[in-house]
Design a protein around this motif. Structure first.
Motif, PDB file in Angstrom:
ATOM      1  N   UNK A   1      46.035  51.306  34.349  1.00 20.38           N
ATOM      2  CA  UNK A   1      45.414  49.846  34.422  1.00 20.38           C
ATOM      3  C   UNK A   1      44.124  49.921  34.725  1.00 20.38           C
ATOM      4  N   UNK A   2      43.403  49.260  33.856  1.00 24.03           N
ATOM      5  CA  UNK A   2      42.131  48.938  33.781  1.00 24.03           C
ATOM      6  C   UNK A   2      41.871  47.501  34.097  1.00 24.03           C
ATOM      7  N   UNK A   3      41.239  47.062  35.046  1.00 21.91           N
ATOM      8  CA  UNK A   3      41.184  45.664  35.299  1.00 21.91           C
ATOM      9  C   UNK A   3      39.906  45.280  36.064  1.00 21.91           C
ATOM     10  N   UNK A   4      39.216  44.133  35.957  1.00 17.93           N
ATOM     11  CA  UNK A   4      37.803  43.781  36.643  1.00 17.93           C
ATOM     12  C   UNK A   4      38.132  42.195  37.010  1.00 17.93           C
ATOM     13  N   UNK A   5      37.863  41.870  38.165  1.00 18.71           N
ATOM     14  CA  UNK A   5      38.143  40.460  38.555  1.00 18.71           C
ATOM     15  C   UNK A   5      36.865  40.074  39.249  1.00 18.71           C
ATOM     16  N   UNK A   6      36.452  38.941  38.754  1.00 18.77           N
ATOM     17  CA  UNK A   6      34.810  38.516  39.360  1.00 18.77           C
ATOM     18  C   UNK A   6      35.319  37.445  40.651  1.00 18.77           C
ATOM     19  N   UNK A   7      34.182  37.076  41.289  1.00 16.98           N
ATOM     20  CA  UNK A   7      34.420  36.434  42.475  1.00 16.98           C
ATOM     21  C   UNK A   7      34.246  34.748  42.054  1.00 16.98           C
ATOM     22  N   UNK A   8      34.984  34.098  43.041  1.00 13.77           N
ATOM     23  CA  UNK A   8      34.899  32.773  42.626  1.00 13.77           C
ATOM     24  C   UNK A   8      35.762  32.176  41.707  1.00 13.77           C
ATOM     25  N   UNK A   9      36.857  32.961  41.559  1.00 13.40           N
ATOM     26  CA  UNK A   9      37.843  32.426  40.740  1.00 13.40           C
ATOM     27  C   UNK A   9      39.438  32.307  41.352  1.00 13.40           C
ATOM     28  N   UNK A  10      40.219  31.369  40.654  1.00 10.45           N
ATOM     29  CA  UNK A  10      41.787  31.484  41.147  1.00 10.45           C
ATOM     30  C   UNK A  10      42.450  32.178  39.903  1.00 10.45           C
ATOM     31  N   UNK A  11      43.098  33.009  40.194  1.00 11.31           N
ATOM     32  CA  UNK A  11      43.523  33.999  39.011  1.00 11.31           C
ATOM     33  C   UNK A  11      45.255  34.308  39.320  1.00 11.31           C
ATOM     34  N   UNK A  12      45.874  33.623  38.391  1.00 14.94           N
ATOM     35  CA  UNK A  12      47.326  33.874  38.211  1.00 14.94           C
ATOM     36  C   UNK A  12      47.785  35.472  38.014  1.00 14.94           C
ATOM     37  N   UNK A  13      48.391  35.896  38.570  1.00 16.11           N
ATOM     38  CA  UNK A  13      48.809  37.179  38.322  1.00 16.11           C
ATOM     39  C   UNK A  13      50.471  37.071  37.666  1.00 16.11           C
ATOM     40  N   UNK A  14      50.590  37.141  36.405  1.00 17.30           N
ATOM     41  CA  UNK A  14      51.966  36.894  35.996  1.00 17.30           C
ATOM     42  C   UNK A  14      52.427  38.102  35.298  1.00 17.30           C
ATOM     43  N   UNK A  15      53.731  37.994  35.062  1.00 14.54           N
ATOM     44  CA  UNK A  15      54.535  39.058  34.545  1.00 14.54           C
ATOM     45  C   UNK A  15      56.068  38.959  34.725  1.00 14.54           C
ATOM     46  N   UNK A  16      56.636  39.657  33.716  1.00 18.44           N
ATOM     47  CA  UNK A  16      58.253  39.417  34.177  1.00 18.44           C
ATOM     48  C   UNK A  16      58.707  40.151  35.433  1.00 18.44           C
ATOM     49  N   UNK A  17      59.822  40.248  35.732  1.00 17.51           N
ATOM     50  CA  UNK A  17      60.273  40.991  36.949  1.00 17.51           C
ATOM     51  C   UNK A  17      59.827  42.483  36.635  1.00 17.51           C
ATOM     52  N   UNK A  18      59.373  43.417  37.838  1.00 18.89           N
ATOM     53  CA  UNK A  18      59.247  44.692  37.344  1.00 18.89           C
ATOM     54  C   UNK A  18      58.109  45.315  36.591  1.00 18.89           C
ATOM     55  N   UNK A  19      57.149  44.056  36.233  1.00 18.60           N
ATOM     56  CA  UNK A  19      55.863  44.252  35.551  1.00 18.60           C
ATOM     57  C   UNK A  19      54.905  45.066  36.263  1.00 18.60           C
ATOM     58  N   UNK A  20      54.915  45.302  37.918  1.00 16.86           N
ATOM     59  CA  UNK A  20      54.001  45.729  38.479  1.00 16.86           C
ATOM     60  C   UNK A  20      53.068  44.741  39.380  1.00 16.86           C
ATOM     61  N   UNK A  21      53.146  43.641  39.376  1.00 10.89           N
ATOM     62  CA  UNK A  21      52.402  42.627  39.992  1.00 10.89           C
ATOM     63  C   UNK A  21      52.527  43.046  41.579  1.00 10.89           C
TER      64      UNK A  21
END
Lengths: 271, 232
Positions: free
Chosen positions: B23-43
């Protein structure tokens, strides 16, 4: 942060454990009045144990069992708390606090140590209550003086040695408990069973190591020879064996603590 | 806006298989982020890795440049997907613990929210319903002035009436430079507050985009998009 961790560890279950030990001390005080006359009489007339003393013997057995039960319960509560707060649901809080794994281990180990010492203190107080003012107490003190003289050390040094050895034994027991739980929790299922099995495996291995050390020193042949003699003192080599097992205990403590630190910092998996 | 969180080739393998894969991922500050995915997706696995509760099989996760440790734990406020506080403790005792350990914990904010939700601070957790326990946990987590909030299913166990209050609470209680990462299946309930979504599937990044872009490009809500993409 370490102070706060220690405070949190102490306040989490001190009430229950204090109550348990206070109950034991109360039992000891009652035992002092009921059992002490019997103990004194039994010591004074060692060959005259009448049938009428049977209830006293039952009471004495119950008394000793109560002491063992409280001591065992304390250890069980502390080990289970370690498991619960490290690898159970409460581990989510423990491991998200801004502290290092070493600080967590130290704070838990320190409070366990304190409870072990309280346990020992309560057992010693209960024994003192039982044997106080009996001739046995004076005889015991004289024997300790004679033993120190026999070993060529001062009585004060002997007491210091025994206390030091007890402290080492407590640290050894705690580090072995924690190491067993940490290794057991590396398994994905049946973590508690795995921890218990690990504990017994470690115990067996350390017993084998101790036996090998006994075989390598002059102590074992001396014990076999001494069994035919009526000397009240331990055989020669007694000091050596304490030295060897002491070193072994220190080495194993370091191994147990290192393994625990490594697992809780590098192998943590709260799945 | 600066990079708050970065995952580089992050993988996590369990006995049963890969939970997260490269997994490669970058999140920035000052955001409201939804982490979505079906069951078992790794959330949940991702949130645990961010919080140092799991050790990556390979790759790394960095929060403000640091791997999970003391520094990151003092700036991340984490709500697990289960009750994790000692049930024997009173709410006041738990508040004391949070105030002791987290320098950014705001005690008065916690008491204010408890009062709003009619929760008695003198009550023990074990005497409360599961939903109330979850509210208490969320209150504690949102009473911190953290840089990153990781909320794993924060509204799943509470009634719809309380959900509105909780979402308002989330909105009102985070600093502008903080980021909230919310894992949930109740997309419809939260999509109005989201700036961005990260969608995981089989441990891989399926989509990372702003909510506005998704609505503009696809002309559907996040909930509808999710249902279309993961239709069984």
């Amino acid at each position: 942060m370490l102070g706060k961790l220690i405070k949190r560890e102490w306040t989490s279950n001190y009430k229950g454990l204090l109550l348990l030990h206070a109950g034991l001390l109360l039992l000891c005080t009652i035992g002092h009045f009921i059992l002490a006359p019997y103990v004194h009489s039994a010591i004074a007339n060692s060959n005259d144990v009448s049938v009428s003393s049977a209830p006293y013997m039952i009471l004495m057995t119950a008394y000793i069992l109560a002491i063992i039960a409280v001591s065992f319960a304390t250890q069980l509560i502390m080990v289970f708390r370690y498991y619960r707060t490290m690898y159970g649901k409460e581990g989510y809080l423990t491991h998200t606090l801004p502290v290092t794994p070493v600080q967590i281990l130290f704070s838990k180990g320190l409070i366990f140590f304190v409870w072990y010492v309280i346990d020992f203190a309560v057992i010693i107080v209960s024994a003192c209550l039982l044997f106080s003012a009996s001739p046995f107490q004076a005889e015991l003190l004289t024997y300790v003086d004679d033993l120190a003289a026999h070993m060529g050390i001062s009585t004060g040094f002997l007491y210091g040695f025994v206390i030091g050895y007890m402290i080492l034994a407590i640290i050894y027991a705690i580090s072995m408990f924690y190491c067993s739980v940490n290794i057991g929790c590396l398994f994905h299922t049946h973590k508690i069973v795995a921890s218990i099995v690990t504990y017994f495996l470690i115990y067996i291995v350390t017993q084998i190591l101790s036996t090998i050390i006994l075989m390598c020193t002059s102590y074992l042949p001396n014990v076999l020879n001494a069994s035919n003699q009526s000397s009240p003192y331990p055989p020669d080599g007694f000091k050596d064996i304490f030295g060897y097992t002491g070193i072994l205990s220190v080495v194993l403590c370091i191994v147990f603590i290192t393994v625990s630190g490594y697992i809780s910092s590098r192998k943590l998996n709260l799945d | 806006m600066s990079t708050l969180l970065e995952c580089k080739n992050l993988s996590k393998r369990y006995e049963k298989g890969m939970a997260l894969s490269d997994l490669n991922l970058k999140l920035e500050s000052g955001r409201i982020i939804g982490l979505l995915g079906p069951n078992g997706s790794g959330k949940t696995t991702l949130l645990k890795l961010i919080n140092g509760l799991l050790v990556p099989t390979s790759g790394e996760v960095r929060i403000l440049g640091n791997t999970p440790g003391v520094e990151t734990k003092s700036v991340i406020s984490y709500l697990p997907d289960q009750t994790y506080l000692s049930a024997n403790q009173k709410v006041t005792q738990i508040i004391d613990t949070f105030a002791d350990f987290y320098a950014d914990f705001d005690r008065s904010r916690a008491y204010h929210m408890l009062q709003k939700l009619n929760i008695q601070p003198s009550e023990r957790l074990k005497t409360m319903s599961k939903g109330t326990q979850e509210k208490v946990q969320l209150i504690l987590v949102m009473s911190r002035r953290a840089k990153l909030y990781c909320l794993d299913e924060p509204i799943a166990g509470v009634d719809p009436a309380a959900r509105d209050y909780i979402l308002t609470t989330i909105l009102n209680n985070y600093a502008e430079d903080a980021t909230i990462l919310i894992s949930t299946h109740l997309i419809q309930d939260i999509e109005n507050i989201l700036d961005e979504v990260v969608v995981l599937q089989n441990g891989k990044l399926k989509l990372q985009a702003s909510v506005e872009d998704i609505r503009m490009e696809r002309g559907v809500s996040i909930d509808t998009m999710f249902r279309e993409v993961f239709k069984c």
